[in-house]
Every structure is written in C-alpha cells, then in structure tokens.
Scaffold this motif. Structure first.
Motif, PDB file in Angstrom:
ATOM      1  N   ILE A  86       0.847  -1.184   0.000  1.00  0.00           N
ATOM      2  CA  ILE A  86       0.000   0.000   0.000  1.00  0.00           C
ATOM      3  C   ILE A  86       0.885   1.237   0.000  1.00  0.00           C
ATOM      4  CG2 ILE A  86      -1.821   1.228   1.227  1.00  0.00           C
ATOM      5  CD1 ILE A  86      -2.549  -1.409   2.553  1.00  0.00           C
ATOM      6  N   PRO A  87       0.795   2.083  -1.032  1.00  0.00           N
ATOM      7  CA  PRO A  87       1.633   3.284  -1.061  1.00  0.00           C
ATOM      8  C   PRO A  87       1.070   4.377  -0.166  1.00  0.00           C
ATOM      9  CG  PRO A  87       0.283   3.198  -3.025  1.00  0.00           C
ATOM     10  CD  PRO A  87       0.003   1.927  -2.259  1.00  0.00           C
ATOM     11  N   ALA A  88       1.941   5.047   0.559  1.00  0.00           N
ATOM     12  CA  ALA A  88       1.564   6.187   1.383  1.00  0.00           C
ATOM     13  C   ALA A  88       2.643   7.241   1.241  1.00  0.00           C
ATOM     14  CB  ALA A  88       1.388   5.778   2.843  1.00  0.00           C
ATOM     15  N   GLY A  89       2.320   8.447   1.685  1.00  0.00           N
ATOM     16  CA  GLY A  89       3.277   9.532   1.585  1.00  0.00           C
ATOM     17  C   GLY A  89       2.648  10.753   0.957  1.00  0.00           C
ATOM     18  N   GLY A  90       3.409  11.462   0.114  1.00  0.00           N
ATOM     19  CA  GLY A  90       2.912  12.668  -0.514  1.00  0.00           C
ATOM     20  C   GLY A  90       3.706  13.018  -1.748  1.00  0.00           C
ATOM     21  N   LEU A  91       3.095  13.796  -2.640  1.00  0.00           N
ATOM     22  CA  LEU A  91       3.748  14.243  -3.869  1.00  0.00           C
ATOM     23  C   LEU A  91       3.245  15.633  -4.222  1.00  0.00           C
ATOM     24  CD1 LEU A  91       5.520  13.773  -6.387  1.00  0.00           C
ATOM     25  CD2 LEU A  91       3.532  12.695  -7.477  1.00  0.00           C
ATOM     26  N   LEU A  92       4.158  16.573  -4.332  1.00  0.00           N
ATOM     27  CA  LEU A  92       3.867  17.929  -4.783  1.00  0.00           C
ATOM     28  C   LEU A  92       4.642  18.167  -6.070  1.00  0.00           C
ATOM     29  CD1 LEU A  92       2.795  20.857  -4.452  1.00  0.00           C
ATOM     30  CD2 LEU A  92       4.845  21.325  -3.092  1.00  0.00           C
ATOM     31  N   SER A  93       3.955  18.592  -7.125  1.00  0.00           N
ATOM     32  CA  SER A  93       4.637  18.831  -8.395  1.00  0.00           C
ATOM     33  C   SER A  93       4.123  20.116  -9.033  1.00  0.00           C
ATOM     34  CB  SER A  93       4.425  17.655  -9.359  1.00  0.00           C
ATOM     35  OG  SER A  93       3.061  17.527  -9.710  1.00  0.00           O
ATOM     36  N   LEU A  94       5.049  20.833  -9.670  1.00  0.00           N
ATOM     37  CA  LEU A  94       4.758  22.053 -10.421  1.00  0.00           C
ATOM     38  C   LEU A  94       5.261  21.850 -11.840  1.00  0.00           C
ATOM     39  CD1 LEU A  94       5.950  24.669  -7.778  1.00  0.00           C
ATOM     40  CD2 LEU A  94       3.601  23.871  -8.167  1.00  0.00           C
ATOM     41  N   THR A  95       4.437  22.205 -12.829  1.00  0.00           N
ATOM     42  CA  THR A  95       4.758  21.958 -14.228  1.00  0.00           C
ATOM     43  C   THR A  95       4.587  23.238 -15.040  1.00  0.00           C
ATOM     44  OG1 THR A  95       4.001  19.668 -14.028  1.00  0.00           O
ATOM     45  CG2 THR A  95       4.240  20.549 -16.255  1.00  0.00           C
ATOM     46  N   GLY A  96       5.532  23.497 -15.915  1.00  0.00           N
ATOM     47  CA  GLY A  96       5.437  24.602 -16.856  1.00  0.00           C
ATOM     48  C   GLY A  96       5.848  24.141 -18.235  1.00  0.00           C
ATOM     49  N   GLY A  97       5.272  24.761 -19.263  1.00  0.00           N
ATOM     50  CA  GLY A  97       5.601  24.344 -20.614  1.00  0.00           C
ATOM     51  C   GLY A  97       5.270  25.398 -21.643  1.00  0.00           C
ATOM     52  N   TYR A  98       5.684  25.106 -22.896  1.00  0.00           N
ATOM     53  CA  TYR A  98       5.416  26.026 -24.004  1.00  0.00           C
ATOM     54  C   TYR A  98       5.122  25.194 -25.243  1.00  0.00           C
ATOM     55  CZ  TYR A  98       5.887  29.906 -27.282  1.00  0.00           C
ATOM     56  OH  TYR A  98       5.645  30.860 -28.247  1.00  0.00           O
ATOM     57  N   GLY A 145       0.740  24.063 -14.503  1.00  0.00           N
ATOM     58  CA  GLY A 145       0.025  23.036 -13.757  1.00  0.00           C
ATOM     59  C   GLY A 145       0.611  22.840 -12.372  1.00  0.00           C
ATOM     60  N   ALA A 146      -0.244  22.427 -11.452  1.00  0.00           N
ATOM     61  CA  ALA A 146       0.185  22.143 -10.078  1.00  0.00           C
ATOM     62  C   ALA A 146      -0.657  20.999  -9.539  1.00  0.00           C
ATOM     63  CB  ALA A 146       0.034  23.379  -9.193  1.00  0.00           C
ATOM     64  N   SER A 147      -0.025  20.142  -8.743  1.00  0.00           N
ATOM     65  CA  SER A 147      -0.725  18.979  -8.205  1.00  0.00           C
ATOM     66  C   SER A 147      -0.191  18.658  -6.815  1.00  0.00           C
ATOM     67  CB  SER A 147      -0.542  17.769  -9.126  1.00  0.00           C
ATOM     68  OG  SER A 147      -1.103  16.604  -8.563  1.00  0.00           O
ATOM     69  N   ARG A 162       5.326   7.980  -6.746  1.00  0.00           N
ATOM     70  CA  ARG A 162       6.534   8.154  -7.533  1.00  0.00           C
ATOM     71  C   ARG A 162       6.334   9.300  -8.518  1.00  0.00           C
ATOM     72  NH1 ARG A 162       7.174   2.589 -10.647  1.00  0.00           N
ATOM     73  NH2 ARG A 162       6.547   1.851  -8.591  1.00  0.00           N
ATOM     74  N   PHE A 163       7.382  10.027  -8.792  1.00  0.00           N
ATOM     75  CA  PHE A 163       7.347  11.137  -9.738  1.00  0.00           C
ATOM     76  C   PHE A 163       7.269  10.568 -11.146  1.00  0.00           C
ATOM     77  CE2 PHE A 163       9.222  14.424 -12.377  1.00  0.00           C
ATOM     78  CZ  PHE A 163       8.665  15.593 -11.869  1.00  0.00           C
ATOM     79  N   THR A 164       6.374  11.098 -11.958  1.00  0.00           N
ATOM     80  CA  THR A 164       6.212  10.624 -13.334  1.00  0.00           C
ATOM     81  C   THR A 164       6.556  11.755 -14.302  1.00  0.00           C
ATOM     82  OG1 THR A 164       3.853  11.219 -13.309  1.00  0.00           O
ATOM     83  CG2 THR A 164       4.442   8.962 -12.677  1.00  0.00           C
ATOM     84  N   ARG A 165       6.563  11.425 -15.566  1.00  0.00           N
ATOM     85  CA  ARG A 165       6.949  12.406 -16.582  1.00  0.00           C
ATOM     86  C   ARG A 165       5.971  13.575 -16.610  1.00  0.00           C
ATOM     87  NH1 ARG A 165       5.484   8.772 -21.953  1.00  0.00           N
ATOM     88  NH2 ARG A 165       3.234   8.629 -21.601  1.00  0.00           N
ATOM     89  N   PRO A 166       6.454  14.787 -16.823  1.00  0.00           N
ATOM     90  CA  PRO A 166       5.542  15.925 -16.952  1.00  0.00           C
ATOM     91  C   PRO A 166       4.685  15.782 -18.197  1.00  0.00           C
ATOM     92  CG  PRO A 166       7.789  16.555 -17.541  1.00  0.00           C
ATOM     93  CD  PRO A 166       7.866  15.168 -16.983  1.00  0.00           C
ATOM     94  N   GLY A 167       3.435  16.204 -18.094  1.00  0.00           N
ATOM     95  CA  GLY A 167       2.542  16.068 -19.232  1.00  0.00           C
ATOM     96  C   GLY A 167       1.288  16.883 -19.070  1.00  0.00           C
ATOM     97  N   VAL A 168       0.534  16.988 -20.153  1.00  0.00           N
ATOM     98  CA  VAL A 168      -0.747  17.686 -20.146  1.00  0.00           C
ATOM     99  C   VAL A 168      -1.766  16.830 -19.396  1.00  0.00           C
ATOM    100  CG1 VAL A 168      -2.593  18.628 -21.580  1.00  0.00           C
ATOM    101  CG2 VAL A 168      -0.208  18.834 -22.317  1.00  0.00           C
ATOM    102  N   ALA A 169      -2.510  17.433 -18.491  1.00  0.00           N
ATOM    103  CA  ALA A 169      -3.495  16.692 -17.700  1.00  0.00           C
ATOM    104  C   ALA A 169      -4.548  16.070 -18.610  1.00  0.00           C
ATOM    105  CB  ALA A 169      -4.156  17.623 -16.684  1.00  0.00           C
TER     106      ALA A 169
END
Length: 630
Positions: free
Chosen positions: A403-415, A427-429, A620-627
């Motif tokens: 069972i995964p537990a913990g936290g993930l904060l990510s900020l994404t920018g693109g052009y 984007g922010a999650s 786990r951190f995954t590749r940045p992408g469009v939601a």
C-alpha cells in the motif's frame, strides 16, 4: 491445497457453485489459523455451525453417489489460509537497519513453481497429479531474472532500504505471486550478511474469450506474462463477427521486455488494428521504480488513427463522429536528488525531482480546426515522499499487497509552439495518503492544469479525488471491507469536442450511454466486499454490493449539482485464483433508476468485468505532461 489444470475451469461449474450457494448448500473451504485470528472478533457459534456443515458435506463427498462425486470434484475441503510471516504494518522494517553497509557475502535464491508450493513453508511440495501437471506446463522463473531485480549485489555493501525495496519490486512483478527476502541471522557477522530470496510464481499462461451463438460474435485473448521464464510478456486478442462496422474482425498484439540488462529499462511494443482505433508504437522507458532511483526517462514513437465523438445536440438520436490521425515522438528525462543525512543507517524517504519532456505531434487527418501540428516542451519540479505498508484482502484474495503512502507535490510549466498558435502551459498537483491497520487507507489529490494564450486560460481542468477504504473486519473466516471513492472533474474553456462521460469507470459501473456527455462531472462510488471462505478449484469467492452516483453538466459556467444525478446500484460475485494469471472475474447485476433521453437503455443489466474499479496511486514522480480530460 490442490489446484487442477486451468483448462478444467468451466463456467457451468461456477454456475453450479452459485446454485449451491442460493440453495443454502454452504461450505467452509478454508480455515484461518488461530494464530492470525483476532479473538475479539471470532464468532464461536458461527464457527461451530461452519464445522458441522463442513463435516456433513465432506461425508457426502466420500459417498459413491453422483452427488458425492460432484461435491468431491467441485469443492476444496482442506484448503488452509496460509499464515503470512512478516506482515508488519510498515514495509520498511527497522530490524534491517543493523545490516546497513555490511558486505553481502552470499545470495541464495529459491524460485518456487506455481502449484503445490508455499512461500511460508518451503517443505511443502505438490501432492497430486494435477498440481504436477500444472507445473509441467509452466516454465519456472529463472534465478538470473530474479537476481536482476535485486537492488543489492554479492560482495558489495548493502545500501539502506535495498532489502525491503527489492522485496517490494519482486512482489509487484506480474509473474510472481509473492516474495520474501530474509537475512540469515545465524551466519551474520559484524561486517557481512547472507541473504535468502524466496519467490513463488503464478501460472503465467492465461487468456479469456466469449462467443454469442445467435449473432456469431466472439472474442479470444491469449496472454503469457513470463515467456520461457525470462519475464517477456505477450498478449494477443482477436474479435470476430462484428456487425455494422467497416470490418467484421479486430486484432491487437502487445509485447513487453522488462529490466533489460539489469537497467530497469522496459521495452513496450503495440500493434492495434481495430475498426475505429489503430496504433503502432514502440517505447523504451525507465521510471523511478525505487525510492533511491536517481534517473528515469523514456523515448519512443507512436502512429495513431482514431475516431472521436463530436458534441451532441438535444436533437441527436445517434452520436456523430470525426476521424483523427497523427504521429508522435516523445522523449523525457528525470533526475532525483536526496537530502543529506548525518545518520549513517537511515535513508531519507523524501526526494526532490526535476524532469524535462519534449513531445512532437504531426497530424495527417484532423477532426476539427482545434488540432494543429506542434512541439510541446515541458519541465516539472516535484517533491516526493514514498513509503509502503503491507496488508491483504484489498484487490487480491489473501496475497500480500503493498500500500503506497506519503505525498507528492509537483509544479509543471511548458510552451507549445504550433503552426497556428503558440501558448504557455501551467500546472500544479498535490496528493497525500495515510494508512493505519486500525483506521484503513485515506488518499486525497487536488490539481489544476491549463494552457494560457493571449491572457486567457483555455483547455484547463480542475481535478479533486479522494479514496478511502476501511480496515478489514473479520468474523471467523468471513472478511469485510468498504470502499468509498469521490471524484470531481471541472473543465475550463475546453474545446467543444472534448467531452466527459459517466460510463463505467468514469462514473457509474456498467452504465453505457453514447450521447450523454458534458464538460463537468462529479462521481461518488461505494462498494462493500465480503470475502467468503468458499473456494471452487482454487477460485476464491467474494460478494460485492455497490452504489454509484454521478452528476454531469455542460458549459464553462455550469454547476453539475443543479440537475438530478444518475445512479446505479448492483450486487454480484467476484472470483479470483491468485495462482493464475487470469484477471479477477466479476458477474454483476445492476439497476439504473434514471436513464438519458433519446436512447434505448435497459434499467436492469447483467454484465461481467475483469478490471478492478479502484486502484492505488503511487507517489513516484512521473513524466511531466498535459493533464488528461476524459
């Protein structure tokens, strides 16, 4: 335990078990050892009743009558629920810390076949011809393949978390049922250790199929999760007898090679040739598979042709579609950084991670003017804390689950640089989860993603999600767990052809509407799983009750709750044999009190499903992408 060859599993026997249950011919097919029972939850009256029923049925099965032979062939009487050693709450066990940075002197690997063996009792061996026959048709996982999964090596220092992370990675491998990594405390010295690795296979060859004699329609799927014991995975599917389509058949094939050269790089290839969806793709990828993984990335290309639905109007009685075709090249790279610690035996779980991705898309056929050739460059920065717990009876029927537990904060920018327009992406999650054996599991996630062009936000989406499952309630050999899932998806200035539905996994299970679409959706799902002690040829049985509610609205300023929600209620059965590669089999009966206009949909529906409705989200951190918006 005795499990016959998979070819002997037949739907009539499953129906027979259901009939026996409906007639009250219940039996107890497995016992939970007293050592793992909670005495405060044990119902002794129920146990005595179960024992009496079990003894009576076992005596009937020993008679030389038709009913006796039938009971003996169908029911498993002496199946014991294995006690799982080391099933502590938290997977990262403190007793391993004393072995940190010791030299790994020896690694012994024991790979067990699928039938008749036990990972907790290595002295157990196959007892009958059916178990031996099943093992003879299966190529056991090679020890070299298991060794390549380990995060530690012989004659090298043992890194923090290497033992527990290796055990988790083995257990989450598709072709392994379970894994244990044990330090031999008797031979351990002040500077070296001996490690014993035990794994148990599943029967990796599987498949499914269906056929309707009245229409001539059918489907066949074959799957091998561990080709020749080398971890290669193949899947082939074929549908035939399709009406009202350009072709009467469809085919698809997938091939995966994992952990190439012990690099944890995976190769995925797909060839899909359906009437309204075609795909050819090839990718090499490596994710942040372990907490201490430094680099991740992927590179690949795909060619896709599909048909998308156009916005329906109130007068439409049939959906309208348009074609889309494009090719895409995708590359990304990620790097994680850990914080310094002055505690030699402690590995911090938090990681700061940066990622960069480039996607190039070229369209040969466009459905509307909103599609354009473009190159999208995206970068992201995130902070991830990952830890894992062990439990059972979540998505499986008794196997150990992480069972995964913990936290993930990510900020994404693109052009995005397109042929017709250029725009920015932001984007922010944030997601978090907590687990405790007496509380259960609680997960929450919130995100906002949108393009920005000429001072306006477009193609944006706000997503909220929460999942909770209770602790496992036990009454003797009966186990109960509740699931509650809430989701909200709000589109912001989406393109007209970008539409949400509440079909099946998107909102209400078993529900299927071609015209009911919108831009904002809220869904609530409840499910109760009662795990019974019944077993048929090793297929354990659980009963399911569910209640789903979903709201759907159209327009950028609409509020979904203004209209009455669509609802679905249902009951059914769920079967699974943990030793086989077959998916979980579900048979459900559902009722939908409210139906959309202009469509012919039945209020009651009987359907089968092999996909889990819920799933964990890893941190786990995954590749940045469009939601995604679906």
């Amino acid at each position: 335990m005795s499990y016959p060859h998979p070819k002997l599993y037949r739907l009539p026997l499953l129906c027979l078990l259901g009939l026996l249950l409906l007639l009250g011919r219940v039996c107890r097919a497995q016992e939970v050892p007293a050592a793992v029972q909670d005495s405060t939850l044990t119902d002794t009256t129920r146990q005595r009743f179960d024992d009496r029923v079990m003894d009576n049925l076992k005596k009937l099965s020993e008679r030389k009558t038709i009913m006796g032979k039938l009971l003996k062939a169908v029911l498993v009487f002496d199946q014991v629920d294995e006690e799982v050693y080391g099933l502590d709450a938290e997977l990262i066990q403190r007793e391993y810390e004393k072995h940190t940075y010791k030299i790994v002197r020896r690694i012994d690997i024991l790979s067990l076949d699928a039938f008749g063996y036990s990972i907790n009792d290595t002295a157990r061996v196959p007892q009958n011809i059916l178990e031996k026959l099943g093992n003879s048709l299966h190529v056991k996982t090679g020890r070299g393949l298991i060794r390549n999964k380990l995060l530690f090596e012989k004659m090298e220092p043992l890194e923090p978390l290497a033992l527990v992370e290796s055990e988790r990675l083995l257990r989450q491998t598709d072709y392994l049922l379970d894994a244990r990594i044990i330090v031999n405390e008797e031979t351990t010295t002040a500077d070296s250790v001996d490690v014993f690795v035990i794994t148990k296979d599943i029967f990796s060859l599987g498949g499914s199929g269906s056929f309707t004699p009245s229409s001539g329609r059918g489907r066949v799927t074959l799957r091998e999760l561990n080709f020749l014991g080398q971890g290669h995975q193949t899947e082939l599917s074929y549908r035939f007898g399709i009406d009202n389509a350009p072709r009467s058949w469809e085919a698809a094939g997938y091939y995966t090679i994992e952990n190439i050269g012990r690099t944890y790089i995976t190769a995925d290839m797909a060839f899909v040739h359906k009437n309204y969806y075609k795909e050819k793709s090839a990718f090499l990828s490596r994710d942040f598979f372990a907490t201490n993984t430094k680099y991740a990335g992927a590179a690949g290309a795909s060619w896709i042709e599909e048909r998308i639905m156009l916005p329906p109007t109130e007068e439409d009685t049939i959906p309208r579609y348009s074609n889309l075709a494009y090719n895409q090249q995708d590359v990304w790279l990620g790097r994680s950084f850990k914080f310094k610690t002055y505690y030699l035996g402690f590995e911090p779980r938090g990681r700061l991670i940066a990622g960069l991705r480039v996607i190039n898309t070229n369209y040969s056929v466009i459905a509307t003017e909103n599609f354009q050739d473009n190159t999208l460059v995206m970068g992201s920065l995130g902070y991830s804390v990952r830890k894992y717990y062990k439990d059972r009876y979540l998505f499986g029927f008794g196997r150990t689950e992480d069972i995964p537990a913990g936290g993930l904060l990510s900020l994404t920018g693109g052009y995005e640089n397109g042929d017709l327009r250029q725009r920015k992406y932001l984007g922010a999650s944030l997601s978090m989860a907590k687990y405790a054996p007496t509380f259960g599991y609680l997960y929450g996630r919130a995100s906002y993603d949108s393009f920005r062009r000429e001072g306006e936000w477009e193609q944006g989406v706000v997503q909220l999600e929460s999942l909770y499952f209770t602790r496992l309630y036990e009454w003797g050999n009966w186990k109960l767990r509740h699931f509650i899932w809430g989701r909200g998806t709000w589109g912001i200035n989406r393109n007209p052809e970008e539409l949400l539905s509440i079909n099946n996994e998107s909102g209400i299970r078993g529900f299927r509407s071609s015209l009911l679409r919108g831009s904002r959706r809220v869904a609530l799902n409840y499910e109760a799983n009662l795990y019974t002690p019944f077993s048929l040829f090793g297929f354990k049985l659980a009963t399911v009750f569910f209640a789903d509610v979903a709201w759907l609205s159209t327009g950028n300023k609409s509020i979904p709750f203004r209209d009455a929600p669509y609802r679905g209620y249902g009951i059914g059965f769920r079967f699974r044999n943990e030793y086989l590669s077959f998916s979980t089999i579900q048979f459900l009966i559902s009722y939908y009190p409210q139906l959309p206009p202009n469509e012919s949909i039945n209020e009651f529906k009987i359907f089968e499903s092999s996909r889990p409705y819920y799933d964990f989200r890893d941190f786990r951190f995954t590749r940045p992408g469009v939601a995604e918006f679906y």
